[in-house]
Design a protein around this motif. Structure first.
Motif, short mmCIF file in Angstrom:
data_model
loop_
_atom_site.label_atom_id
_atom_site.label_comp_id
_atom_site.label_asym_id
_atom_site.label_seq_id
_atom_site.Cartn_x
_atom_site.Cartn_y
_atom_site.Cartn_z
N VAL A 211 0.84 -1.20 0.00
CA VAL A 211 0.00 0.00 0.00
C VAL A 211 0.87 1.25 0.00
O VAL A 211 0.67 2.17 -0.79
CB VAL A 211 -0.95 -0.01 1.22
CG1 VAL A 211 -1.65 1.35 1.36
CG2 VAL A 211 -1.98 -1.13 1.09
N GLY A 291 -5.71 1.46 8.78
CA GLY A 291 -6.47 2.11 7.72
C GLY A 291 -7.04 3.45 8.14
O GLY A 291 -7.01 4.42 7.35
N ILE A 294 -4.12 6.09 8.40
CA ILE A 294 -3.65 6.54 7.09
C ILE A 294 -4.67 7.47 6.44
O ILE A 294 -4.31 8.50 5.86
CB ILE A 294 -3.35 5.34 6.18
CG1 ILE A 294 -2.17 4.53 6.73
CG2 ILE A 294 -3.06 5.79 4.75
CD1 ILE A 294 -1.95 3.20 6.05
N TYR A 307 -1.26 6.34 -2.49
CA TYR A 307 -1.33 5.73 -1.16
C TYR A 307 -2.77 5.70 -0.64
O TYR A 307 -3.25 4.67 -0.14
CB TYR A 307 -0.48 6.53 -0.17
CG TYR A 307 1.00 6.32 -0.23
CD1 TYR A 307 1.61 5.60 -1.26
CD2 TYR A 307 1.83 6.87 0.75
CE1 TYR A 307 2.98 5.43 -1.30
CE2 TYR A 307 3.20 6.71 0.72
CZ TYR A 307 3.77 5.99 -0.33
OH TYR A 307 5.13 5.83 -0.35
N ASN A 311 -5.10 2.46 0.19
CA ASN A 311 -5.58 2.28 1.57
C ASN A 311 -7.09 2.11 1.60
O ASN A 311 -7.62 1.23 2.29
CB ASN A 311 -5.15 3.46 2.43
CG ASN A 311 -5.57 3.31 3.88
OD1 ASN A 311 -5.16 2.38 4.56
ND2 ASN A 311 -6.40 4.23 4.35
N THR A 315 -8.84 -1.30 3.21
CA THR A 315 -9.17 -1.22 4.64
C THR A 315 -10.43 -2.00 5.00
O THR A 315 -10.41 -2.87 5.89
CB THR A 315 -9.30 0.24 5.09
OG1 THR A 315 -8.02 0.87 5.00
CG2 THR A 315 -9.80 0.34 6.52
#
Length: 430
Positions: A211, A291, A294, A307, A311, A315
């Protein structure tokens, strides 16, 4: 000279044992899923010697009679030694010297220990074998930190999820950052030899993309099944094991078939993968807290859209897979990817594990007795059995009533030494 050496040996054996006695109000044993009240824990030379009911005539060095006490916590997926892992820049490791990274890693190790994690498995560094140096410094009591089990680096394809990516064109990436890059089974075996003989305790495979890596597809296989099998076979020959970073369903299954001992992330696992993990007793080490971190911090700080998209794509599916794994009885451990978020916040994951299907005692066991089995250290860490390492944490609230109590560790004992004392300003992650 021989006589003098004998005198030293006899003096050492005759030295009085160091003993610490703790009175525990509520003692939680996750291995046996029991809670006992008012217990005296006696620790000698860093090991648990005995646990018995407290008597009025007993003496205690630490009075935890108003607290809940349990074994020291274990995180099986950390990046402490990387030092600068918590960043959105994939080329960050190139911007810091080995000395700077080591100092930052030492700071992270201290924070982890004071938050209640007395043992960690550090699952890879970009600058090869930096984690070995930190592990050894902690073992020698030169640096304060958790007991460390380390990977030494990553077995990855060039430019893959375990490589330094995103550097400006023309950047020279030194060989210390490419210690585990492989092309083919023969190179995979050679890389395993290089890491283990360099001091690594186990091998980390990057089976699929990542990720938090530029140009890496988290769902796609990167290492081939033949490369993973060669690496796992070589690790076994050398007396250890391999684990696999694997988000995608096919990569998860390929890694299990290759002989991986644990699967890290397992974000897109399917029903076949769950059944395979259960049948072969392969642990899933799923970082289901990350998750949200981020998403929140990455959005706020304008992390690269690549990214954030990856994510978001993983997630919810990862958490659904975790919930299904709990229902099916697939082996699960506690691993947080510490370093993606600031070190010291790992206990936030306990509430996520309970939210997605575990009981509080199951979540605690995942970070103590079950994690110890996955480390091949059953009865040595994460345990209250006589002979186990005298690692204990205490909280002011009952974590079986609210597992979030583990975010507020009052005291920490590691190997029979008090290493963290109640400090209201520091003991909670706020």
């Amino acid at each position: 000279m021989r006589f003098f050496a004998l005198i030293l040996i006899l003096a050492a054996t005759a030295a009085p044992a160091e003993t610490l006695r703790i009175r525990a109000g509520q003692l939680i044993d996750p291995e046996r899923a029991t809670v006992t009240t008012d217990q005296l824990i006696v620790m000698t030379d860093g090991k648990i010697a005995s646990i018995a009911p407290w008597r009025p005539t007993d003496r205690a060095d630490l009075d935890w009679s108003a607290r809940w006490v349990l074994p020291g916590l274990i995180d099986l997926h950390t990046h402490v030694a990387d030092g600068y892992a918590e960043t959105s820049d994939p080329a960050e490791p190139l911007k810091h010297s080995a000395a700077d990274t080591a100092l930052k890693g030492a700071e992270a190790a201290r924070i982890m220990l004071h938050s209640g994690f007395t043992t960690i498995r550090d699952v890879g560094v970009y600058r090869g074998l930096g984690d070995v140096a930190l592990r050894n410094a902690i073992a020698a009591h030169e640096v304060e930190g958790p007991r460390m089990i380390v990977a030494g680096g990553y077995i990855t394809i060039p430019g893959g999820g375990g490589a330094v990516t995103g550097a400006p064109k023309g950047t020279v990436i030194g060989p210390e950052f490419r210690i585990g890059e492989v092309r083919g089974p023969a190179e995979a075996r050679a890389a395993v030899d290089r890491l283990i003989h360099g001091g690594a305790d186990f091998i980390k495979l990057i089976a699929t993309g990542a990720v938090l890596a530029v140009g890496s597809d988290a769902g796609k296989l990167e290492l081939t099944p033949a490369e993973m099998t060669a690496a796992c076979d070589e690790a076994k020959r050398l007396g250890t094991y391999c684990i696999a970073h694997a988000h995608g369903a096919e990569g998860i299954k390929a890694a299990i078939r290759a002989g991986a001992w644990t699967i890290e992330h397992a974000s897109l696992i399917d029903d076949e993968g769950l059944a395979l993990a259960k049948a072969r007793h392969v642990w899933l080490d799923m970082d289901i807290f990350d998750g949200d971190w981020i998403e929140e911090v990455g959005t706020r700080d304008h992390w690269t859209p690549e990214y954030l998209k990856k994510n978001r794509d993983t997630t919810d599916l990862q958490r659904a897979g975790f919930a299904k794994a709990v229902r099916l009885g697939v082996p699960l451990t506690f691993g947080t990817d510490a370093g993606v978020y600031p070190h010291g916040l790992g206990a936030r994951q306990f509430a996520y594990m309970v939210r997605f299907g575990m009981t509080p005692i199951q979540a605690i066991a995942a970070a103590t007795s079950e994690a110890a089995i996955a480390l091949r250290m059953a009865g040595k860490v994460g345990s209250l059995s006589p002979g186990a390492a005298a690692d204990l944490v205490a909280t002011d609230r009952d974590p079986l009533a609210d597992v979030a109590a583990l975010r507020c560790i009052a005291d920490v004992v590691q190997a029979g030494r008090l290493v963290h004392r109640d400090d209201a300003s520091a003991r909670c992650d706020r």
